[in-house]
Write a protein that holds these residues in place. Sequence first.
Motif, PDB file in Angstrom:
ATOM      1  N   MET A 139       0.810  -1.222   0.000  1.00 39.72           N
ATOM      2  CA  MET A 139       0.000   0.000   0.000  1.00 39.72           C
ATOM      3  C   MET A 139       0.844   1.273   0.000  1.00 39.72           C
ATOM      4  O   MET A 139       0.293   2.381   0.076  1.00 39.72           O
ATOM      5  CB  MET A 139      -0.945  -0.005   1.194  1.00 39.72           C
ATOM      6  CG  MET A 139      -1.915  -1.186   1.225  1.00 39.72           C
ATOM      7  SD  MET A 139      -2.936  -1.349  -0.257  1.00 39.72           S
ATOM      8  CE  MET A 139      -4.061   0.031  -0.033  1.00 39.72           C
ATOM      9  N   ASP A 140       2.166   1.153  -0.074  1.00 41.36           N
ATOM     10  CA  ASP A 140       3.022   2.324  -0.157  1.00 41.36           C
ATOM     11  C   ASP A 140       2.609   3.135  -1.390  1.00 41.36           C
ATOM     12  O   ASP A 140       2.586   2.602  -2.509  1.00 41.36           O
ATOM     13  CB  ASP A 140       4.480   1.876  -0.270  1.00 41.36           C
ATOM     14  CG  ASP A 140       5.471   3.037  -0.150  1.00 41.36           C
ATOM     15  OD1 ASP A 140       5.159   4.148  -0.643  1.00 41.36           O
ATOM     16  OD2 ASP A 140       6.555   2.837   0.409  1.00 41.36           O
ATOM     17  N   PRO A 141       2.286   4.426  -1.236  1.00 46.08           N
ATOM     18  CA  PRO A 141       1.868   5.227  -2.397  1.00 46.08           C
ATOM     19  C   PRO A 141       2.885   5.224  -3.539  1.00 46.08           C
ATOM     20  O   PRO A 141       2.517   5.386  -4.702  1.00 46.08           O
ATOM     21  CB  PRO A 141       1.707   6.635  -1.809  1.00 46.08           C
ATOM     22  CG  PRO A 141       1.422   6.407  -0.357  1.00 46.08           C
ATOM     23  CD  PRO A 141       2.218   5.196   0.026  1.00 46.08           C
ATOM     24  N   ALA A 142       4.164   5.008  -3.208  1.00 41.84           N
ATOM     25  CA  ALA A 142       5.194   4.999  -4.245  1.00 41.84           C
ATOM     26  C   ALA A 142       5.194   3.716  -5.062  1.00 41.84           C
ATOM     27  O   ALA A 142       5.892   3.631  -6.084  1.00 41.84           O
ATOM     28  CB  ALA A 142       6.568   5.205  -3.610  1.00 41.84           C
ATOM     29  N   ASN A 143       4.437   2.706  -4.623  1.00 42.73           N
ATOM     30  CA  ASN A 143       4.457   1.405  -5.299  1.00 42.73           C
ATOM     31  C   ASN A 143       3.232   1.188  -6.173  1.00 42.73           C
ATOM     32  O   ASN A 143       2.719   0.072  -6.301  1.00 42.73           O
ATOM     33  CB  ASN A 143       4.598   0.285  -4.271  1.00 42.73           C
ATOM     34  CG  ASN A 143       5.995   0.203  -3.702  1.00 42.73           C
ATOM     35  OD1 ASN A 143       6.944   0.734  -4.294  1.00 42.73           O
ATOM     36  ND2 ASN A 143       6.152  -0.444  -2.559  1.00 42.73           N
ATOM     37  N   SER A 144       2.760   2.231  -6.810  1.00 42.44           N
ATOM     38  CA  SER A 144       1.566   2.138  -7.649  1.00 42.44           C
ATOM     39  C   SER A 144       1.814   1.376  -8.946  1.00 42.44           C
ATOM     40  O   SER A 144       0.863   1.083  -9.683  1.00 42.44           O
ATOM     41  CB  SER A 144       1.038   3.532  -7.976  1.00 42.44           C
ATOM     42  OG  SER A 144       2.022   4.287  -8.689  1.00 42.44           O
ATOM     43  N   ALA A 145       3.068   1.047  -9.252  1.00 41.08           N
ATOM     44  CA  ALA A 145       3.357   0.291 -10.474  1.00 41.08           C
ATOM     45  C   ALA A 145       2.916  -1.165 -10.380  1.00 41.08           C
ATOM     46  O   ALA A 145       2.901  -1.866 -11.390  1.00 41.08           O
ATOM     47  CB  ALA A 145       4.847   0.359 -10.805  1.00 41.08           C
ATOM     48  N   CYS A 146       2.551  -1.633  -9.168  1.00 40.24           N
ATOM     49  CA  CYS A 146       2.011  -2.991  -9.033  1.00 40.24           C
ATOM     50  C   CYS A 146       0.543  -2.911  -8.641  1.00 40.24           C
ATOM     51  O   CYS A 146       0.030  -1.852  -8.271  1.00 40.24           O
ATOM     52  CB  CYS A 146       2.802  -3.810  -8.019  1.00 40.24           C
ATOM     53  SG  CYS A 146       2.504  -3.391  -6.279  1.00 40.24           S
ATOM     54  N   THR A 147      -0.158  -4.046  -8.734  1.00 38.75           N
ATOM     55  CA  THR A 147      -1.590  -4.079  -8.428  1.00 38.75           C
ATOM     56  C   THR A 147      -1.870  -4.124  -6.933  1.00 38.75           C
ATOM     57  O   THR A 147      -3.022  -4.148  -6.529  1.00 38.75           O
ATOM     58  CB  THR A 147      -2.254  -5.295  -9.094  1.00 38.75           C
ATOM     59  OG1 THR A 147      -1.695  -6.499  -8.547  1.00 38.75           O
ATOM     60  CG2 THR A 147      -2.051  -5.274 -10.602  1.00 38.75           C
ATOM     61  N   ARG A 148      -0.809  -4.188  -6.105  1.00 37.94           N
ATOM     62  CA  ARG A 148      -0.909  -4.167  -4.639  1.00 37.94           C
ATOM     63  C   ARG A 148      -1.548  -5.450  -4.091  1.00 37.94           C
ATOM     64  O   ARG A 148      -2.126  -5.448  -2.998  1.00 37.94           O
ATOM     65  CB  ARG A 148      -1.660  -2.938  -4.135  1.00 37.94           C
ATOM     66  CG  ARG A 148      -1.102  -1.612  -4.659  1.00 37.94           C
ATOM     67  CD  ARG A 148      -1.773  -0.432  -3.976  1.00 37.94           C
ATOM     68  NE  ARG A 148      -1.425   0.847  -4.572  1.00 37.94           N
ATOM     69  CZ  ARG A 148      -0.326   1.549  -4.314  1.00 37.94           C
ATOM     70  NH1 ARG A 148       0.562   1.055  -3.482  1.00 37.94           N
ATOM     71  NH2 ARG A 148      -0.107   2.711  -4.894  1.00 37.94           N
ATOM     72  N   ILE A 149      -1.444  -6.545  -4.835  1.00 44.08           N
ATOM     73  CA  ILE A 149      -1.925  -7.859  -4.409  1.00 44.08           C
ATOM     74  C   ILE A 149      -0.736  -8.812  -4.427  1.00 44.08           C
ATOM     75  O   ILE A 149       0.129  -8.717  -5.306  1.00 44.08           O
ATOM     76  CB  ILE A 149      -3.029  -8.386  -5.348  1.00 44.08           C
ATOM     77  CG1 ILE A 149      -4.200  -7.403  -5.410  1.00 44.08           C
ATOM     78  CG2 ILE A 149      -3.503  -9.760  -4.904  1.00 44.08           C
ATOM     79  CD1 ILE A 149      -4.966  -7.231  -4.119  1.00 44.08           C
ATOM     80  N   ILE A 186       4.002 -10.744  -7.475  1.00 41.62           N
ATOM     81  CA  ILE A 186       3.212  -9.530  -7.633  1.00 41.62           C
ATOM     82  C   ILE A 186       2.988  -9.306  -9.125  1.00 41.62           C
ATOM     83  O   ILE A 186       3.771  -9.780  -9.960  1.00 41.62           O
ATOM     84  CB  ILE A 186       3.887  -8.294  -6.998  1.00 41.62           C
ATOM     85  CG1 ILE A 186       5.292  -8.064  -7.580  1.00 41.62           C
ATOM     86  CG2 ILE A 186       3.934  -8.416  -5.484  1.00 41.62           C
ATOM     87  CD1 ILE A 186       5.964  -6.791  -7.095  1.00 41.62           C
ATOM     88  N   ASN A 187       1.924  -8.599  -9.463  1.00 44.61           N
ATOM     89  CA  ASN A 187       1.618  -8.279 -10.852  1.00 44.61           C
ATOM     90  C   ASN A 187       1.854  -6.796 -11.107  1.00 44.61           C
ATOM     91  O   ASN A 187       1.560  -5.954 -10.263  1.00 44.61           O
ATOM     92  CB  ASN A 187       0.166  -8.618 -11.185  1.00 44.61           C
ATOM     93  CG  ASN A 187      -0.055 -10.116 -11.275  1.00 44.61           C
ATOM     94  OD1 ASN A 187       0.890 -10.881 -11.412  1.00 44.61           O
ATOM     95  ND2 ASN A 187      -1.303 -10.533 -11.195  1.00 44.61           N
ATOM     96  N   GLY A 188       2.328  -6.491 -12.303  1.00 43.39           N
ATOM     97  CA  GLY A 188       2.549  -5.106 -12.662  1.00 43.39           C
ATOM     98  C   GLY A 188       1.282  -4.433 -13.155  1.00 43.39           C
ATOM     99  O   GLY A 188       0.500  -5.022 -13.903  1.00 43.39           O
ATOM    100  N   ALA A 189       1.067  -3.206 -12.715  1.00 42.43           N
ATOM    101  CA  ALA A 189      -0.025  -2.383 -13.236  1.00 42.43           C
ATOM    102  C   ALA A 189       0.478  -1.452 -14.338  1.00 42.43           C
ATOM    103  O   ALA A 189      -0.294  -0.991 -15.174  1.00 42.43           O
ATOM    104  CB  ALA A 189      -0.656  -1.564 -12.113  1.00 42.43           C
ATOM    105  N   SER A 190       1.779  -1.169 -14.325  1.00 40.55           N
ATOM    106  CA  SER A 190       2.420  -0.327 -15.341  1.00 40.55           C
ATOM    107  C   SER A 190       3.893  -0.681 -15.366  1.00 40.55           C
ATOM    108  O   SER A 190       4.408  -1.343 -14.459  1.00 40.55           O
ATOM    109  CB  SER A 190       2.219   1.154 -15.033  1.00 40.55           C
ATOM    110  OG  SER A 190       2.806   1.484 -13.778  1.00 40.55           O
TER     111      SER A 190
END
Length: 600
Positions: free
Chosen positions: A241-251, A325-329
């Motif tokens: 949930m770190d705001p800097a880690n938005s490149a992953c889906t957080r799952i 982990i999966n990438g969101a971007s």
Amino acid sequence: MKKKICFFFTMISMQGFAQIYIGANTPVYVKNQVLYVSQNINLAANSNLYLRNNSQLVQGTTGSSTNSGTGIVSVYQEGTSDNFEYNYWCSPVGSPTIGTGNTNFGITLLNRPTSSTAVVPATILPLSNYNGTANPLAIASYWIYKLTNANNYSQWVQVADATTIAAGEGFTMKGTSGTDTTDPEATGVVNNPGAAATAQRYDFRGKPNDGTINVTVGSGNAATLTGNPYPSALDLNAFLMDPANSACTRIAYFWEQDKSANSHYLSAYKGGYGTYSPGTLGSNGIYVAATFNSYKSDGTLNTTGTSSGLVIERKYSPIGQGFLINGASNGTVSFKNAHRVFYKEGSPLSQFAKSSPNKTSAEKEKEEVTIISHFKLNTIINNEFTRQLALAFMPEATDGVDPGIDAINMDQSLPNDVSFWLDNGNYVIQGVNFELTKRIPLAVKATTNTTLKFYIPEVINFDPSQKIYIYDELDLSYHDLKTGPYEITLAPGTYKDRFKIAFTSVTLGLSEEVKNNFFINQDNTNSVLNALNPDNIVFKSFVLYDLLGRAVLTKNNLKGEQNYNFSTSGLSSGVYIATFVTADHEKIAQKVVISNAGKQ
């Protein structure tokens, strides 16, 4: 000149230092405690820092690690004792070097403990040998793989015995067979008891990982194997949930494998991915068990198996725990010292790959976490395996995909399956705001005639009196899962609009008076379905379904006409469901009997 120090920690609850220099032949032995160092550690040649009895090393460095020296940190972790079963790992240490910073790991840094401080280095078996052993400790290098930004099975990269696993990179390793009754710390816990469902102890020795560790991820849900890279517990929620880690889906996804499948052939594997959704930073998250699959030698699905049924707490990842982990971007995610905590493995919210122990009342009182309201939905498919889903009720959730809440299905190659249908994707965990009238779509895939049995195994922190239904759009029927399972057999097909989770069986929206003024009639003499609409209700669509749920006739943009006529001359005789949907998404449906027998 820096001072050489030697400590023996036993009863002190916490020891803290700005930095530590450990000289040659002056070991530090930490027992059942946390050692906190706010800056760097300098390990001179032949120096040793032993972390024993759940001890952990936590550092406060911000930015890159400045740990240095060729001395070692030694920390234990236990993996599977089954040489046919994988664990997913992430090393807490790297190769000892004089220079500063984190270094690469290889399985040559693994050892067999013979006393609390002495070890025998593990034997690294050649690629031709697939079976590891406990005593002497021998590791089959053939099974050491890593995965970065992958979209298919062929993208696993074999590492074998090379020291090329960077800090933060995860790796696979199969376990060992046999028995090792050595009790290195005289605590009654041996290296490998040799019984079923037991563990093999490894001693990781090297330079301790520290500071910010970056891991590359790719867009489109590309999978990367990573894990806890530190010699301490990792607050998985804080990392995801770190705001800097938005490149992953957080799952996070955790590999689970059927221990009864004693084979190295891929076609005999039975395994799948358990799924962890953190929900919010302060929650204890939600975990759904894997649905076991087996695979052909090319990595495609073969047959299915039973659900693992494991109840594993995942909030605090223990030392060495690997996960996907999966990438969101396209980008990177970062592990940081701020994500590290001292949380003992085996405590209520931290297990490596073991079922959760029973919690005592005292342990429950110590947990300061938010319990997410949710229930689990299990579906037994053809009496062969169980798909588990979780529906969470959270004020933070939207009707779209929410990172860190909604979790995509990682096992989508199953021939018969059930999932949430969200944003044109298949999900195993979904979060929503609770509304009594809300209906949650389920997607069902059946490649053969398939029997589904829906039931609810548990309801957590949610109104126990609230009814929960499976709603069938085909015949507009409601099936209360709180009173018992609902079973149905389906013909082959994909059903994305038929089944929904509902919380009330009362249809709201159009008044009964308006509905009673809308007439649907099948004229079999002229092979025409008629609908009379004297109130000029504006409809956006009409669909005629057969009893298998297939749309056989569709018309859109009907508008507000008083009469509708649809030809049924090309349809087989049988029972159908005529469905009209208004511009406000309300539905009027009625069964009709079409008979075209004897017509030329």
